[in-house]
Design a protein around this motif. Structure first.
Motif, PDB file in Angstrom:
ATOM      1  N   ALA A 469       8.930 -12.262  21.080  1.00  8.70           N
ATOM      2  CA  ALA A 469       8.958 -13.550  20.378  1.00  8.70           C
ATOM      3  C   ALA A 469       8.669 -13.378  18.891  1.00  8.70           C
ATOM      4  O   ALA A 469       9.325 -13.994  18.035  1.00  8.70           O
ATOM      5  CB  ALA A 469       7.954 -14.513  21.010  1.00  8.70           C
ATOM      6  N   ASP A 470       7.688 -12.507  18.562  1.00  8.91           N
ATOM      7  CA  ASP A 470       7.360 -12.294  17.150  1.00  8.91           C
ATOM      8  C   ASP A 470       8.519 -11.647  16.411  1.00  8.91           C
ATOM      9  O   ASP A 470       8.853 -12.029  15.284  1.00  8.91           O
ATOM     10  CB  ASP A 470       6.114 -11.411  17.037  1.00  8.91           C
ATOM     11  CG  ASP A 470       4.860 -12.104  17.562  1.00  8.91           C
ATOM     12  OD1 ASP A 470       4.903 -13.345  17.731  1.00  8.91           O
ATOM     13  OD2 ASP A 470       3.862 -11.407  17.817  1.00  8.91           O
ATOM     14  N   ALA A 471       9.155 -10.613  17.040  1.00 11.52           N
ATOM     15  CA  ALA A 471      10.290  -9.934  16.408  1.00 11.52           C
ATOM     16  C   ALA A 471      11.450 -10.902  16.221  1.00 11.52           C
ATOM     17  O   ALA A 471      12.137 -10.887  15.190  1.00 11.52           O
ATOM     18  CB  ALA A 471      10.720  -8.735  17.250  1.00 11.52           C
ATOM     19  N   ASP A 472      11.647 -11.773  17.207  1.00  6.68           N
ATOM     20  CA  ASP A 472      12.735 -12.748  17.122  1.00  6.68           C
ATOM     21  C   ASP A 472      12.520 -13.690  15.934  1.00  6.68           C
ATOM     22  O   ASP A 472      13.452 -14.005  15.184  1.00  6.68           O
ATOM     23  CB  ASP A 472      12.822 -13.522  18.435  1.00  6.68           C
ATOM     24  CG  ASP A 472      14.034 -14.441  18.482  1.00  6.68           C
ATOM     25  OD1 ASP A 472      15.060 -14.101  17.852  1.00  6.68           O
ATOM     26  OD2 ASP A 472      13.969 -15.489  19.130  1.00  6.68           O
ATOM     27  N   ARG A 473      11.280 -14.122  15.742  1.00  7.36           N
ATOM     28  CA  ARG A 473      10.994 -15.031  14.625  1.00  7.36           C
ATOM     29  C   ARG A 473      11.215 -14.337  13.282  1.00  7.36           C
ATOM     30  O   ARG A 473      11.778 -14.927  12.357  1.00  7.36           O
ATOM     31  CB  ARG A 473       9.547 -15.538  14.731  1.00  7.36           C
ATOM     32  CG  ARG A 473       9.367 -16.700  15.699  1.00  7.36           C
ATOM     33  CD  ARG A 473       8.005 -17.349  15.524  1.00  7.36           C
ATOM     34  NE  ARG A 473       6.926 -16.423  15.882  1.00  7.36           N
ATOM     35  CZ  ARG A 473       6.430 -16.315  17.103  1.00  7.36           C
ATOM     36  NH1 ARG A 473       6.916 -17.051  18.095  1.00  7.36           N
ATOM     37  NH2 ARG A 473       5.450 -15.464  17.354  1.00  7.36           N
ATOM     38  N   GLN A 474      10.791 -13.070  13.163  1.00 16.50           N
ATOM     39  CA  GLN A 474      10.975 -12.348  11.902  1.00 16.50           C
ATOM     40  C   GLN A 474      12.453 -12.151  11.580  1.00 16.50           C
ATOM     41  O   GLN A 474      12.890 -12.321  10.441  1.00 16.50           O
ATOM     42  CB  GLN A 474      10.279 -10.984  11.969  1.00 16.50           C
ATOM     43  CG  GLN A 474       8.769 -11.060  11.773  1.00 16.50           C
ATOM     44  CD  GLN A 474       8.137  -9.678  11.710  1.00 16.50           C
ATOM     45  OE1 GLN A 474       7.602  -9.203  12.705  1.00 16.50           O
ATOM     46  NE2 GLN A 474       8.233  -9.037  10.566  1.00 16.50           N
ATOM     47  N   LEU A 475      13.223 -11.776  12.598  1.00 14.40           N
ATOM     48  CA  LEU A 475      14.653 -11.553  12.362  1.00 14.40           C
ATOM     49  C   LEU A 475      15.368 -12.857  12.045  1.00 14.40           C
ATOM     50  O   LEU A 475      16.292 -12.890  11.224  1.00 14.40           O
ATOM     51  CB  LEU A 475      15.282 -10.880  13.590  1.00 14.40           C
ATOM     52  CG  LEU A 475      14.938  -9.407  13.780  1.00 14.40           C
ATOM     53  CD1 LEU A 475      15.357  -8.926  15.163  1.00 14.40           C
ATOM     54  CD2 LEU A 475      15.617  -8.547  12.714  1.00 14.40           C
ATOM     55  N   ALA A 476      14.951 -13.938  12.685  1.00 12.24           N
ATOM     56  CA  ALA A 476      15.601 -15.231  12.440  1.00 12.24           C
ATOM     57  C   ALA A 476      15.384 -15.689  11.006  1.00 12.24           C
ATOM     58  O   ALA A 476      16.220 -16.417  10.444  1.00 12.24           O
ATOM     59  CB  ALA A 476      15.064 -16.263  13.414  1.00 12.24           C
ATOM     60  N   LYS A 477      14.275 -15.253  10.348  1.00  9.41           N
ATOM     61  CA  LYS A 477      13.996 -15.649   8.977  1.00  9.41           C
ATOM     62  C   LYS A 477      14.629 -14.713   7.959  1.00  9.41           C
ATOM     63  O   LYS A 477      14.540 -14.944   6.762  1.00  9.41           O
ATOM     64  CB  LYS A 477      12.475 -15.678   8.752  1.00  9.41           C
ATOM     65  CG  LYS A 477      11.760 -16.777   9.528  1.00  9.41           C
ATOM     66  CD  LYS A 477      10.302 -16.856   9.147  1.00  9.41           C
ATOM     67  CE  LYS A 477       9.547 -15.587   9.489  1.00  9.41           C
ATOM     68  NZ  LYS A 477       8.091 -15.692   9.169  1.00  9.41           N
ATOM     69  N   THR A 478      15.278 -13.637   8.439  1.00  8.60           N
ATOM     70  CA  THR A 478      15.867 -12.650   7.526  1.00  8.60           C
ATOM     71  C   THR A 478      17.074 -13.236   6.807  1.00  8.60           C
ATOM     72  O   THR A 478      17.876 -13.961   7.405  1.00  8.60           O
ATOM     73  CB  THR A 478      16.274 -11.389   8.308  1.00  8.60           C
ATOM     74  OG1 THR A 478      15.113 -10.847   8.949  1.00  8.60           O
ATOM     75  CG2 THR A 478      16.871 -10.336   7.384  1.00  8.60           C
ATOM     76  N   ARG A 479      17.221 -12.869   5.550  1.00 10.54           N
ATOM     77  CA  ARG A 479      18.354 -13.341   4.754  1.00 10.54           C
ATOM     78  C   ARG A 479      19.672 -12.913   5.398  1.00 10.54           C
ATOM     79  O   ARG A 479      19.864 -11.753   5.724  1.00 10.54           O
ATOM     80  CB  ARG A 479      18.258 -12.761   3.339  1.00 10.54           C
ATOM     81  CG  ARG A 479      19.379 -13.166   2.411  1.00 10.54           C
ATOM     82  CD  ARG A 479      19.188 -12.525   1.045  1.00 10.54           C
ATOM     83  NE  ARG A 479      20.298 -12.834   0.165  1.00 10.54           N
ATOM     84  CZ  ARG A 479      20.440 -12.360  -1.066  1.00 10.54           C
ATOM     85  NH1 ARG A 479      19.500 -11.557  -1.565  1.00 10.54           N
ATOM     86  NH2 ARG A 479      21.477 -12.681  -1.804  1.00 10.54           N
ATOM     87  N   GLY A 480      20.560 -13.874   5.580  1.00 11.08           N
ATOM     88  CA  GLY A 480      21.880 -13.598   6.121  1.00 11.08           C
ATOM     89  C   GLY A 480      21.989 -13.723   7.627  1.00 11.08           C
ATOM     90  O   GLY A 480      23.088 -13.607   8.172  1.00 11.08           O
ATOM     91  N   VAL A 481      20.880 -13.953   8.343  1.00  6.28           N
ATOM     92  CA  VAL A 481      20.911 -14.113   9.808  1.00  6.28           C
ATOM     93  C   VAL A 481      21.067 -15.597  10.118  1.00  6.28           C
ATOM     94  O   VAL A 481      20.223 -16.420   9.746  1.00  6.28           O
ATOM     95  CB  VAL A 481      19.642 -13.555  10.462  1.00  6.28           C
ATOM     96  CG1 VAL A 481      19.649 -13.839  11.965  1.00  6.28           C
ATOM     97  CG2 VAL A 481      19.536 -12.059  10.213  1.00  6.28           C
ATOM     98  N   ARG A 482      22.127 -15.960  10.811  1.00  4.33           N
ATOM     99  CA  ARG A 482      22.399 -17.358  11.141  1.00  4.33           C
ATOM    100  C   ARG A 482      21.684 -17.787  12.429  1.00  4.33           C
ATOM    101  O   ARG A 482      21.193 -18.900  12.530  1.00  4.33           O
ATOM    102  CB  ARG A 482      23.904 -17.591  11.280  1.00  4.33           C
ATOM    103  CG  ARG A 482      24.677 -17.438   9.983  1.00  4.33           C
ATOM    104  CD  ARG A 482      26.116 -17.905  10.111  1.00  4.33           C
ATOM    105  NE  ARG A 482      26.915 -17.004  10.941  1.00  4.33           N
ATOM    106  CZ  ARG A 482      27.363 -17.301  12.143  1.00  4.33           C
ATOM    107  NH1 ARG A 482      27.076 -18.461  12.696  1.00  4.33           N
ATOM    108  NH2 ARG A 482      28.097 -16.441  12.821  1.00  4.33           N
TER     109      ARG A 482
END
Length: 778
Positions: A469-482
């Motif tokens: 869940a934590d990794a998912d949240r970090q990746l979702a906030k990454t620039r360019g990730v829809r």
């Protein structure tokens, strides 16, 4: 004795003939030297391959058998941190010594500490450059040293080794391993070479080396017309025809021997340059380029011997008399019949292997090499006859056209010799292109994922212990990730060891499960059985209520699995099959996080599907930087392609591209040298024409026509021979014959482009030679 005396006299004439003699010898030496340099480079290829393999074997750190090594004072924990930066592979390792005697990796004198790293010189340059800014964010460690040459396979390899702690719980034999030495020998034995791949290698070597031999043969004949006039003077003072031929051979021998010296110099210069060049992602160290002594000796003996043989053969068609050279009048028409014997002989050698394919044993190497050589040499034999037949029928036109045509009619053999090398190269390239295009399907592993790459572009795999869940949240906030889709999975077996029944377990929240399968009502704690997916036959039995299954079962000769027991609940629900975001059907057991114990959750492998905004520059690099922040062991996969080439096939193709680039450069240089030699021989004539009022533009166009006409004829002949050879090779591999006409046109177009560039480069010296000073004589 007379042979040695006459050869030495010819060599003395070559180096004591004043300015003219030295110019001729130097042109020959430069031409021969270029060919010798490429031959020496070819002779170094076995050592290049062996050196790269030895370096790779010496630093091998991750095990292949899956057997774990017990912790000891001499063990080292190694983690694979390989990544990619803007299409370039970056090799990375995290290392944690477990004792004072832990083995040091090659090229490293001391282990880096936690938060430190040692890097390759190429990576150091990249990180210090403006283009490495995003990679610096991914590798925020302090650089404490440089990896030496013994730890790298190429001068441009990007490689870092960082210090780490706490790797022991992550040992799995592939991503993280415990070793007691580098250069483990448990690599699986190499598969036997496919006969078709061996055929490819044979044809590549012949095709790449033939133009070199053709050019060396042409280079030793530079200055032939002036030489023959000097030999006529020798006849006048008493030399017989045999003696004049031997003296001529001596002159060619002097140029060839000097060419060996030039070639060695060119090779040493190229050897140093090679260390600073990366071609098609491959780089080497200068120390790799050590030719095999046997092959180098063969080049040193064969080139002078070929120079003497070619000169004597060429002199057979020239009658040198005391009062002149009979070649200055129109020569007799060339005979065709013996020229056809060479390509027909080549086809005869290749014919017995037609239809053999890869299932009927190896192709006869001598017959393959001989057949291809005869076909390509047939071009050099046929081209003078074809050029002569065509130019004899060319009609009137502009003044520049008439000057060019008349020159070609008087010396069509010289024009054909100039084009021979490029014609042979183009014919071989067309044949190889057909062979590669026809056989590529057999060496490409296609994965019909059905993935909609407009929807999902990357997959991120998390190491054990990283909260999904934590990794998912970090990746979702990454620039360019829809958008992201996160889930975890593991293999199920009906027994702890060596299970007979298999199924997969997928764990995700209800929203994600609805993306992966047809799920109706769902709440945390539910378990589903998705029956009917392709290749999934054991799920009906594995999903029986009350059955005990085991997560991550173990297998013989492997690192022990988690082997966590799980009981299928009585209230298991049914789920329908539907394509997931990759287009594949996901069957097996589907569960929500609340249905698993903490121990079972620790055995799962987590994945996250990413949907990217491709309009954001370097979006993949932003994702990889976030992955490094989450955990350096996080891996990614991209889904832009659904096929993977065989490693050997891909290596052969890369070698071909590198070799073809070198040969193309040689051809361009050789054509320029040939063009300059032709202009030098005719500078008085050019100056006289200008003195009589001929425009320089007319003479420049005439030189262009003199090059373009034989090149056009040569390329047409090369296309015909290349298509014939390619067809025969495809039939030998039992592959359907198909012609990629765009590739044929591109190959011939590249040949024409090289000639055009050479012609443009020869215009400045041509203009200088048109000056009145060119009429000055001694």
């Amino acid at each position: 004795m007379s042979w040695a005396k006459d050869l030495s006299m010819g060599a003395k004439f070559a180096v004591t003939g004043g300015r003219e003699g030295w110019a001729r010898v130097l042109l020959t030496a430069v031409g021969v030297g270029l060919g010798v340099a490429l031959l020496l480079l070819t002779a170094a290829v076995p050592n290049i391959l062996a050196s790269r393999d030895d370096r790779e074997d010496a630093r091998l750190d991750l095990t292949y058998s899956g057997v774990d090594t017990a912790k000891a004072d001499n063990t080292l924990l190694v983690a694979n941190l390989d990544t990619t930066y803007r299409e370039k592979d970056v090799r990375g390792r995290a290392m944690e010594p477990e004792g004072a005697r832990a083995p040091l990796p090659p090229g490293v004198t001391e282990f880096p500490g936690q938060g430190e790293m040692v890097i390759s010189p190429a990576l150091d340059r990249l990180l210090k450059s403006d283009s490495g800014s995003l990679l610096r964010e991914r590798l925020p460690y302090r650089t404490v040293g440089t990896i030496g040459e013994s730890g790298l396979i190429g001068s441009h390899e990007l490689f870092f080794i960082m210090g780490a702690e706490g790797l022991a719980p992550l040992v799995d034999g592939s991503r993280v391993a415990r070793i007691d030495k580098f250069g483990n020998t448990d690599r699986p034995p190499a598969e036997p070479w496919d006969p078709v791949l061996i055929l490819l290698i044979l044809v590549i070597f012949v095709v790449l080396l033939m133009p070199v031999g053709v050019f060396i043969a042409a280079a030793v004949r530079f200055g032939g017309e002036r030489r023959d006039r000097r030999l006529a003077a020798l006849r006048l003072v008493g030399a017989d025809s045999g003696m004049t031929r031997r003296i001529a051979a001596g002159e060619a021998l002097a140029g060839a021997v000097l060419g060996l010296v030039f070639g060695a110099g060119f090779f040493m210069l190229g050897r140093q340059v090679a260390g600073s060049v990366e071609l098609l992602g491959v780089s080497v160290f200068p120390s790799y380029l050590d030719p095999s002594p046997v092959l180098a000796l063969l080049v040193a003996v064969a080139v002078p011997a070929a120079a003497v043989a070619v000169t004597l053969l060429a002199m057979r068609g020239v009658v040198i008399e005391p009062l002149g050279v009979v070649r200055t009048v129109r020569p007799p028409r060339r005979r065709l019949w013996w020229r056809l014997l060479l390509p027909l002989g080549g086809l005869a050698l290749l014919y017995p292997m037609i239809g053999q394919g890869r299932d009927n044993g190896d192709f006869n190497q001598y017959m393959v090499s001989g057949g291809v050589i005869l076909l390509l040499v047939g071009i050099t034999a046929l081209l003078p006859w074809v050029v002569e037949a065509v130019v004899a029928r060319l009609g009137s036109g502009s003044v520049s056209w008439q000057l060019a045509v008349r020159r070609l009619q008087l010396s069509s053999g010289t024009a054909a010799r100039m084009v021979n090398g490029i014609a042979v190269a183009v014919a071989g390239a067309i044949a190889l292109q057909m062979l590669f295009a026809g056989t590529s399907a057999a060496y490409t592993e296609t994965t019909p994922t059905g993935a909609d790459t407009a929807d999902v572009q990357m997959t991120v795999q998390l190491p054990h212990g990283v909260p999904l869940a934590d990794a998912d949240r970090q990746l979702a906030k990454t620039r360019g990730v829809r958008d992201t889709t996160a889930f975890a999975s593991v293999e199920l077996g009906d027994r702890r060891m060596e299970p007979e029944l298999y199924a997969s377990l997928t764990v995700a929240d209800c929203a994600t499960l609805r993306e992966l399968a047809k799920v109706s009502s769902c709440r945390d704690g539910d378990v589903f059985a998705a029956v009917g997916a392709e290749y999934d036959t054991d799920t009906p039995k594995m999903s029986e209520p009350g059955r005990t299954v085991y997560l991550d079962p173990s297998y013989p000769d492997s690192i022990k699995g988690k082997e966590v027991a799980l009981t299928i609940p009585q209230g298991i629900k049914k789920a329908g099959i539907r394509p997931d975001p990759f287009g594949s059907e996901r069957g097996g057991i589907l569960a929500t996080p609340g249905a698993l114990t903490e121990e079972a959750a620790a055995a799962l492998r987590s994945e996250i599907y990413l949907r990217l905004d491709k309009s954001v520059p370097d979006v993949e690099e932003y994702v990889r930087n976030t992955m490094a922040e989450i955990n350096p062991l996080t891996r990614d996969s991209q889904w832009f392609m659904s096929s993977t080439d065989s490693q050997r096939y891909d290596s052969i193709r890369t070698g071909l591209f590198i070799g073809a680039t070198c040969v193309l450069g040689l051809i361009g240089a050789s054509l320029l040298v040939s063009q300059l030699e032709q202009l030098r021989e005719r500078r008085r004539l050019l100056s006289a024409l200008v003195a009589f009022g001929t425009r320089r533009r007319t003479l420049s166009l005439s030189v262009l026509w003199q090059t373009a006409v034989p090149v056009g004829i040569g390329l047409l002949l090369a296309a015909a021979v290349g298509l014939t050879l390619g067809t025969v090779l495809l039939k030998m591999t039992d592959t359907p014959v198909a012609v990629d006409w765009m590739s044929v046109l591109s190959m011939t177009g590249m040949g024409a482009l090289v000639v055009l560039v050479v012609t443009l480069l020869s215009l400045p010296p041509l203009i200088r030679m048109m000056r009145p000073e060119g009429l000055r004589t001694e």
